[in-house]
Scaffold this motif. Sequence first.
Motif, PDB file in Angstrom:
ATOM      1  N   GLU A   1      78.553  20.177  64.572  1.00  0.00           N
ATOM      2  CA  GLU A   1      77.753  20.089  63.340  1.00  0.00           C
ATOM      3  C   GLU A   1      77.410  18.639  63.049  1.00  0.00           C
ATOM      4  O   GLU A   1      78.274  17.855  62.664  1.00  0.00           O
TER       5      GLU A   1
ATOM      6  N   ALA B   1      69.546  24.276  56.831  1.00  0.00           N
ATOM      7  CA  ALA B   1      70.814  23.793  57.378  1.00  0.00           C
ATOM      8  C   ALA B   1      71.485  22.853  56.384  1.00  0.00           C
ATOM      9  O   ALA B   1      70.807  22.059  55.733  1.00  0.00           O
TER      10      ALA B   1
ATOM     11  N   ASN C   1      73.337  20.326  56.843  1.00  0.00           N
ATOM     12  CA  ASN C   1      73.793  19.077  57.452  1.00  0.00           C
ATOM     13  C   ASN C   1      73.154  17.818  56.880  1.00  0.00           C
ATOM     14  O   ASN C   1      73.577  16.724  57.195  1.00  0.00           O
ATOM     15  N   VAL C   2      72.105  17.990  56.089  1.00  0.00           N
ATOM     16  CA  VAL C   2      71.363  16.820  55.637  1.00  0.00           C
ATOM     17  C   VAL C   2      71.712  16.468  54.194  1.00  0.00           C
ATOM     18  O   VAL C   2      71.671  17.316  53.308  1.00  0.00           O
TER      19      VAL C   2
ATOM     20  N   ASN D   1      65.610  21.539  59.164  1.00  0.00           N
ATOM     21  CA  ASN D   1      66.106  22.435  60.218  1.00  0.00           C
ATOM     22  C   ASN D   1      65.833  21.893  61.608  1.00  0.00           C
ATOM     23  O   ASN D   1      66.702  21.921  62.477  1.00  0.00           O
TER      24      ASN D   1
ATOM     25  N   THR E   1      68.058  18.875  62.346  1.00  0.00           N
ATOM     26  CA  THR E   1      69.432  19.312  62.588  1.00  0.00           C
ATOM     27  C   THR E   1      69.559  19.877  64.002  1.00  0.00           C
ATOM     28  O   THR E   1      70.484  19.546  64.753  1.00  0.00           O
TER      29      THR E   1
ATOM     30  N   ARG F   1      71.682  18.206  66.946  1.00  0.00           N
ATOM     31  CA  ARG F   1      72.779  19.016  67.470  1.00  0.00           C
ATOM     32  C   ARG F   1      72.715  19.014  69.003  1.00  0.00           C
ATOM     33  O   ARG F   1      73.727  18.873  69.674  1.00  0.00           O
TER      34      ARG F   1
END
Lengths: 672, 152
Positions: B13, B40, B42-43, B128, B131, B135
């Motif tokens: 992640e 997502a 993650n941001v 998205n 990410t 990834r």
Amino acid sequence: MSRIGVFICHCGENIGRTVDCAQVAQAMGELPGVVHSVDYKYMCSDPGQALIKQAIKEHNLDGVVVGACSPHMHEKTFRKAAAAAGLNPYLCEMANIREHCSWIHEDRAEATEKAKGLVRFIVEKIKYNRPLSNIFIPVNRRALVIGGGIAGIQAALDIADGGREVILVEKESSIGGHMSQLSETFPTLDCSQCILTPRMVEVAQHPRIKLLAYSEVESVDGYIGNFEVKIRQKARSIDVSKCNGCGECTKNCPNKKIPSEFEQGLGFRTAIYVPFPQAVPNIPVLDRDNCALFKGRAKGVKKQVCGKCATVCGRRAIDFDQQDSFITEKVGAIIVATGYQLYWIGKEQESEILHGYGEYGYGTIPDVIDGLQFERLASASGPTGGKILRPSDGKEPKKIVFLQCIGSRDRAKGMEYCSKICCMYVAKHTMLYHHKVHDGKAIVFYMDIRAGGKGYDEFVRRAIEESHALYLRGRVSSLTRNGDTIRVQGVDTLSGEPVSIDADMVVLATAMRPQPGITSLAQKLSVSYDLHGFLNEAHPKLRPVETNTAGIFVAGACQAPRDIPDSVAMASATASKVLGLFSNEQLEREPLIARVDRQTCTGCFHCERVCPYGAVERFEVKDRKGNLIKVIAEVNQGVCQGCGTCQATCPSKSIELDGFTDEQIFAAVNAL
Amino acid sequence: MSVPAKEKASSFEPNIVAFVCNWCTYTGADLAGTSRLNMAPNVRIIRLPCTGRIDTLFILKAFERGADGVIVSGCHPADCHYTAGNYHARRRFAVFRELMEFMGVDPQRITFSWVSASEGGKWAEVVNSTTEKVRELGPFVSYPRVAHAQVK
Ligand SMILES: Cc1cc2nc3c(=O)[nH]c(=O)nc-3n(C[C@H](O)[C@H](O)[C@H](O)COP(=O)(O)OP(=O)(O)OC[C@H]3O[C@@H](n4cnc5c(N)ncnc54)[C@H](O)[C@@H]3O)c2cc1C
């Protein structure tokens, strides 16, 4: 060591459903510098705010972080609450855990972790916040209006009636703009001059309006509330204080064959002239390029050629040696109302992106004219006394073809926008034509009819039903001479048939374009403009008459194609903005602006080069004896808008944007 | 467009920071929120007044502090709230990209985009896709290790 309070809002279920608020509050409570951390159902509610206020007092907080919705929503609310509890409002910040977290994620564990991260950013950042206080700027409560068309006239009158002084600068020798050239106006067909002239006179006589006709803005310095404007008063060759407008000079000028700009080249004027009889001010101007005396001077002829006007002037008002003069005015607000020009459709074009319509023979076939020329033909005060006559032979045309969208909505010609007013004035022209030439036939080629507006569609219907104008949907490919007539070749796209019509006259509804020279004026004012040169408003919906430069407003057709009702509405809107601005002696604004560290600034002035507002000034550092030590940058608080481009550019890191200093941002990044 | 759970478990992640301007992208991200566009997680966004304010050192620092990717986003060209800040940003980043390459940092780890206040959907896409991309690139290796690898 900081004493920070963290307040996590559930926003009912909005945040609480996906983010474990209690867990976030607990985690934040463990961060160094945080002395108090709680969660609550609705932070923005009265009890929520009370919670914050109480905590500020009880825990002697020196920083408040509210983890809730977007700061765009409630930053002001919470800063106010903080201020009410005695904390400097700029020591209160928000972390957005709703729009940027709970609303866009489903997994509770992930969302909770992310929320912790977002709040942590702000907790670390706020450790470096400084208490700030709002800035007060004095306001010079006089306004400058640039452009004396109907928009500028309306704005000037509204402001002056509101009790404030106005300086109205018009580049031509009379105010009135395009409206003074129109015959009758849609959608009511009232005579344009009749409704305009009283307004023009009112401007001239208003005790609070200073009219500077035949003048242009030379330079603009300063910022909202405090502009300094240099104005060039072009040499009229007339002593304005002596002239009484008797008209003897124009009557006696021997050069009578100069195409009149006001008549769109369909009539003539003299070298010393008043553009039209109702001109305000009613003072002539000498066109030096066309004056025999000046031509003689240019050729180096020793003896004075002509000079008749001066001889007949009883008041000795004519001054052949007059020079341009300059005056400086201090104003607090500026309204730009420079209007439009019509697209010139001849072959040669001033700009590369524009392309002419060589195929329409404009400029070579005399009976192909544009909309403003038709206005002059239809005008009672025009060159034909209101009779519709062909420019070529003075005969009455029995068949007129009107072409819409000439240039407008045509990407190939460099203008993809709709000029908005042409559908309406073409309908008007067909009606005026029908009223004047009962057996005449009007044929209109159109792309679409755009008649949105009160009474507008009904107006077009009247043109079709009562004035029997024939509307053909389609484009015309060429206009060529065919003996005495003009052959119009095109297509009727509804029937799919090619059409060929022999017309006596063709009227082109050409696109509206911004005034020439508008971009250089816009640059002087730091106002942005679009691809075509129309001035940009600050926000198309919510701030339609403001520009991005504080204190400068736009009205009328300089911002986009507009008809008279729109231009007037816009003008009154700018006036109300200006009067609002002038309602206080001082202007209060947020202090989130740049600040220079005088110790470390080396005076490289990179900041000056990147500042979009010209907010960077030069400051001389001197020793006690007054010797110059160095010249460094200084930020004008009134001009700076707080974008921070200077700070990112400064090589010595000597300029800082309050609220977003390097320390603050790095602290947030370090909390990653 | 949430990431399928099964795939997520197996993959790493990434940690991504977004430096965005207050007027366009931040507001666009707000709109994505109001429109409940799933994306997502993650941001994380850091708000700045304008992309013109973004010092390239912020980005370097972010990688140093453990970010695997960075997003920089502001108003579209010609739409800058401050008239021209985004143009300065654009020029700065054109040079910066080369510096990153020179340092051995894959420029793909940095996404530059224009997202206006009305482009909530575009913001979700940027989040998205960035990410996803980061990834695939895997965790960011620290600068000293990058430098070391280059020396060899
Ligand atoms: C053929 C035709 C028919 C029309 N018929 C109608 C109608 O029937 N009804 C209707 O509602 N609308 C009509 N219009 C539209 C109407 O003309 C405009 O809506 C209106 O004139 C806009 O007013 P304005 O003050 O914004 O611009 P303008 O009338 O263009 O006035 C601008 C003024 O600013 C001055 N200026 C320009 N640059 C500078 C500068 N740098 N410094 C100082 N001064 C400057 C100009 O000299 C001018 O006096 C018609 C337009 C055309 C072309």
